[in-house]
Design a protein around this motif. Structure first.
Motif, PDB file in Angstrom:
ATOM      1  N   LEU B 375      49.244  36.236  34.211  1.00  0.00           N
ATOM      2  CA  LEU B 375      48.399  36.883  35.223  1.00  0.00           C
ATOM      3  C   LEU B 375      47.405  35.905  35.856  1.00  0.00           C
ATOM      4  O   LEU B 375      46.804  36.201  36.890  1.00  0.00           O
ATOM      5  N   LEU B 378      46.842  35.293  39.601  1.00  0.00           N
ATOM      6  CA  LEU B 378      47.685  36.255  40.314  1.00  0.00           C
ATOM      7  C   LEU B 378      46.890  37.411  40.926  1.00  0.00           C
ATOM      8  O   LEU B 378      47.383  38.108  41.805  1.00  0.00           O
ATOM      9  N   ILE B 379      45.676  37.604  40.437  1.00  0.00           N
ATOM     10  CA  ILE B 379      44.934  38.806  40.834  1.00  0.00           C
ATOM     11  C   ILE B 379      43.781  38.435  41.773  1.00  0.00           C
ATOM     12  O   ILE B 379      42.762  37.927  41.338  1.00  0.00           O
ATOM     13  N   PRO B 380      43.935  38.699  43.067  1.00  0.00           N
ATOM     14  CA  PRO B 380      42.838  38.376  43.988  1.00  0.00           C
ATOM     15  C   PRO B 380      41.639  39.301  43.760  1.00  0.00           C
ATOM     16  O   PRO B 380      41.810  40.471  43.426  1.00  0.00           O
ATOM     17  N   ARG B 381      40.461  38.761  43.929  1.00  0.00           N
ATOM     18  CA  ARG B 381      39.234  39.550  43.815  1.00  0.00           C
ATOM     19  C   ARG B 381      39.232  40.626  44.906  1.00  0.00           C
ATOM     20  O   ARG B 381      39.716  40.390  46.017  1.00  0.00           O
ATOM     21  N   ARG B 382      38.723  41.806  44.584  1.00  0.00           N
ATOM     22  CA  ARG B 382      38.643  42.848  45.611  1.00  0.00           C
ATOM     23  C   ARG B 382      37.177  43.124  45.903  1.00  0.00           C
ATOM     24  O   ARG B 382      36.502  43.834  45.182  1.00  0.00           O
ATOM     25  N   GLU B 383      36.752  42.514  46.970  1.00  0.00           N
ATOM     26  CA  GLU B 383      35.345  42.603  47.332  1.00  0.00           C
ATOM     27  C   GLU B 383      35.078  43.936  48.018  1.00  0.00           C
ATOM     28  O   GLU B 383      35.897  44.401  48.801  1.00  0.00           O
TER      29      GLU B 383
END
Lengths: 208, 648
Positions: B375, B378-383
């Motif tokens: 992972l 792989l996981i973009p931050r969600r602002e």
């Protein structure tokens, strides 16, 4: 104590998505279905500022006997229902374990950082591979596309609830779904919701 | 969903903590409920408003928490049961009245429900209201599950009438916004007559005037009331113990932390070693009861949110009783066993108990841990960001442009509401907001900044303020800025509702909490009456708004008001309805060759706009786009097109 209705007690479900996808509504509908089947359900969720385009998560604890913590312990999910694919990964990172089952709606909602080019959104194939590797069973749906065909993308959340029923791990069925939505919804919307539920159930049955 | 008509006595239903509190108040026969919206408290008044009826339950959204408490107190003085509801920092606003109310005492049962937000999940503070109970010397109750939230709220009215003073019920986000099964009790018959008996002597608490003086006598009387509450707390069924008779470790806890503790003990399979004393009556703690459990053990862990409040009380009690209970070892906040900031959870509590008892927590199989590595990255931050179609994005865009054109380093003082995100996240507000404090503090600070010209401060000063915040706390500061002739541009971001918390009514709206027609107080008229020049613009008209703002900045000193009026994208009249169908003309969008540096997606940052990496051009996400049309005004190539959407 184990309930005759539950495979595990408490059975821990995380419903995740992005603010505006109907996450809270999905958790309420599923929980109400379970309460009608005689379960004690605890839902933990946050709303308010956290829903403005951010990641949202509802924790459902299903038990035959008692209330549980509104926060599921880390690595403690039995079922993850992701209305947005990257959110499935985000939840697996903290709550995943070898026995978890995962249902994923594959329609992405791009974070602002991806739109601006500051970060990358993973390819669908990479998401499928990671979810499959990190779960005991995984099922991928195009719930938003199906919902658009039904006339409203928001019905994606109900398709995912149908998918939960299709999994067969919880004591819920179409009848109790119908009872619950008839209580909280204008009659004009019932038909589309039932169809959404059926689409989700059919997509998962025997597939996951 | 209404919680009175559809659900009968004995039914078992799923309630949010806030709905359980509202139901408890209905079962107690509450007649007047007032509050100011604030997460996580808002659903209590909202739920009650659906049960409101002429002559049986009056519900209002007051202009602020102090007024809400005063409105509820008036009902109590007239002999009715009443409640006021607010989030943690609302108690600060109400506290001046509360100080005097606790001295004067009450008549009809009156409760203060506060919902705290440990971890600041929906706040810009994690201030605690519990400390007010000690500061104001009033009894404090804290429910630890949903059923109890209902029962405790109902009993709080009884307690208030027993002691003739206000009683505080404190919830937290993980109680208020969590849900669980609740079995309903009976609802009392409607009715109740209001009469304020006030012709008796000042010493008569039932028929005299209600005031907090003479202070020496009233304060002594108030403390007698607290002692009476303590004697009831000693026998209260809201205080429970589970665990062995002589536990190796005693956990003293309350509220949601009791659920975390129970889960933690279960995770560690330590049910035979740990006892849990759950206190529902948390100020003052009942000394005889707590002493009994202290005697039975050597080690004590106090689990609570956020600061040591129970811990202080337990330690004082233990020190006073040391000859009888013996010397103890305490774990909690003060020794660092648990963090003194943020919210707790089952894992943090399990770690703490595990450390004290030497139990290793269960771990996942190494192979799974290995797989989790895939992972990484792989996981973009969600602002968090403003919603698609949000008027605030347009307003801040115009403010940003105006400040850039002005070029004197002007800045914006922020305030409380969705628009506060401009102070928190780069995706919202374009870095224009530079201060953020309490409700109404934006204009208060701006009033101060606006007087610093004689010390060389040449930066233009702007304050922003939402419509509900305007009525709540901005008016005194605005009057100050006018009277002191401070150089300030006051921008009211009027989106026609208390949007952040779910569109509760406020004085600028012609419908009140009970759904009845209600006189409006107009922001523009009020500002004009106070002597300020007022301009009104539609923030979706980016160019006009920017030009107006620049002309205000160029004009002379003093306070000027700019009202940016446009409804919230989530408001009932707008939600789900697109005004325009948006489209990017691929022939006109020059992509990276344009020289705009992807103004639409990189700077404007509306989630309804996408960047197609293959084509190198902007694109509209039709599922996300709200059809406000604003982005058409920012594209220098005029590639973003809007056409009127068909009326559905």
């Amino acid at each position: 104590m184990k309930s005759p209705l539950l495979t595990k007690d408490p059975y821990n479900i995380i419903i995740t998505g992005v603010g505006g996808q109907g996450n809270v509504m999905a958790s309420r509908v599923l929980a109400n279905m379970l309460v009608r089947r005689g379960c004690k359900v605890t839902i933990g969720e946050t709303f308010g500022m956290s829903q403005r385009g951010g990641s949202v998560m509802s924790h459902l604890r299903v038990s035959a006997t008692t209330v549980w913590s509104p926060q599921i312990p880390k690595r403690g999910a039995d079922l993850i229902v992701a209305i947005e694919p990257v959110e499935a990964l985000r939840v697996l990172a903290d709550y995943g374990n070898p026995a978890v089952k995962v249902l994923v709606n594959m329609r992405p909602i791009y974070p602002v950082g991806v739109i601006t080019g500051e970060s990358d959104y993973p390819e669908p194939e990479k998401i499928r591979r990671a979810v499959t590797a990190l779960s005991a069973a995984a099922c991928f749906l195009d719930a938003t596309e199906e919902a658009i065909n039904l006339g409203n993308p928001i019905l994606g959340n109900i398709i995912m609830i149908g998918a939960v029923e299709g999994l067969g791990v919880l004591p819920v069925n179409r009848e109790v779904f119908e009872t619950v939505i008839r209580e909280g919804m204008p009659a004009s919307r019932i038909e589309a919701n039932l169809r959404a539920f059926d689409i989700g159930a059919a997509a998962v049955a025997g597939n996951c | 969903m209404s919680i009175d008509n559809e659900h009968k006595e004995g039914a078992e239903v799923l309630f949010m903590g806030n709905e359980a509190i509202a139901r408890g108040a209905l079962e107690a026969g509450v007649r007047v409920a007032a509050g100011y919206p604030g997460t996580p408290s808002s659903e209590i008044i909202e739920t009650l408003s659906r049960s409101a009826k002429e002559g049986s339950l009056y519900v209002e959204w007051s202009t602020n928490e102090k007024v809400a408490m005063e409105v509820a107190a008036a009902a109590s003085f007239a002999g009715l049961r009443s409640m006021c509801v607010m989030k943690q920092n609302g108690v600060n606003v109400a506290s001046d009245f509360l100080l005097h109310l606790t001295g004067s005492g009450t008549r009809g049962g009156m409760i203060l429900v506060t919902c705290d937000d440990p971890g600041a999940l929906s706040s810009v503070n994690e201030g605690e209201s519990r400390h007010f109970a000690r500061l104001m010397e009033i009894p404090l109750l804290e429910p630890a599950d949903f059923q109890e939230a209902k029962e405790m709220t109902r009993w709080a009215f009884t307690l208030s009438e027993e002691i003739r003073n206000i009683v505080m019920v404190r919830s937290v986000t993980r109680m208020s916004h969590a849900s669980g099964n609740v079995v309903l009790g009976p609802l009392p018959p409607a009715g109740g007559t209001a009469e304020f008996l006030c012709d008796g002597p000042i010493s008569d608490p039932e028929q005299g005037p209600i005031i907090s003086a003479p202070v020496a006598e009233k304060h002594r009387l108030q403390q007698d009331k607290v002692r009476k509450a303590v004697s009831l707390f000693e026998k209260s069924l809201f205080n429970t113990y589970t665990g062995p008779k002589k536990p190796e470790l005693l956990v003293i806890t309350s509220s949601a932390c009791r659920l975390y503790t129970r889960e933690a003990v279960s995770m560690l399979a330590a049910e035979d070693r740990v006892g849990i004393l759950k206190l529902g009556t948390t100020w003052p703690i009942p000394p005889a009861l707590v002493k009994r459990y202290l005697t039975a053990t050597e080690k004590i862990l106090i689990v609570e949110e956020v600061l040591p409040f129970l811990e202080d009380q337990v330690k004082i009690l233990a020190a006073e009783q040391v000859r009888e209970t013996g010397i103890k070892t305490f774990f909690g906040k003060n020794d660092g066993t648990l963090p003194t900031t943020g919210e707790l959870n089952p894992d943090l509590v399990a770690e703490a108990i595990g450390r004290i008892l030497g139990i290793e927590p269960k771990t996942i199989p190494a192979a799974y841990g290995e797989k989790l590595r895939m992972l990484a990255g792989l996981i973009p931050r969600r602002e968090q960001t403003f919603c698609p179609g949000c008027p605030h994005r347009a307003s801040y865009w115009a403010i940003r442009e105006a400040l850039q054109r002005d070029g004197r380093g002007g800045f914006v003082c922020g305030d409380i509401g969705c628009y506060a995100m401009a102070c928190l996240f780069p995706a919202a507000g374009f870095y224009t907001c530079k201060t953020l404090h309490a409700m109404g503090s934006g204009i208060g600070l701006a009033s101060g900044f606006g007087k610093l010209g004689s010390f060389g401060l040449e930066q233009p000063v702007i304050a922003v303020c939402g419509d509900s915040t305007f009525y709540h706390a901005a008016i005194p500061a605005l009057i100050n800025a006018i009277h002191q002739d401070a150089n300030v541009i006051f921008i009211a971001l009027d989106n026609s509702g208390t949007a952040m918390t779910g569109f509760q009514s406020h004085p600028g709206i012609d419908i009140n909490a009970m759904g009845n027609a209600s006189p409006m107080v107009d922001i523009a008229a009020l500002c004009k009456a106070m002597g300020a020049p007022v301009v009104v613009e539609d923030p979706f008209a980016l160019k006009e708004t920017r030009e107006t703002l620049n002309s205000l900045m160029e004009g002379g000193g003093g306070l000027k008001v700019l009202i940016l009026k446009q409804s919230c994208a989530l408001s009932p009249e707008k939600k789900g309805k697109k005004r325009y169908l948006m489209q990017v003309d691929e022939l006109l969008c020059k992509g990276d060759a344009c020289g705009c540096n992807r103004l639409c997606t990189r700077i404007f940052r509306c989630p309804g706009l996408l960047w197609d990496r293959n084509k190198g051009k902007a694109q509209i996400d039709e599922v996300i786009c709200a059809g406000c049309g604003v982005c058409a005004g920012i594209c220098p190539a005029e590639a973003i097109r809007c056409e009127e959407a068909p009326v559905s």
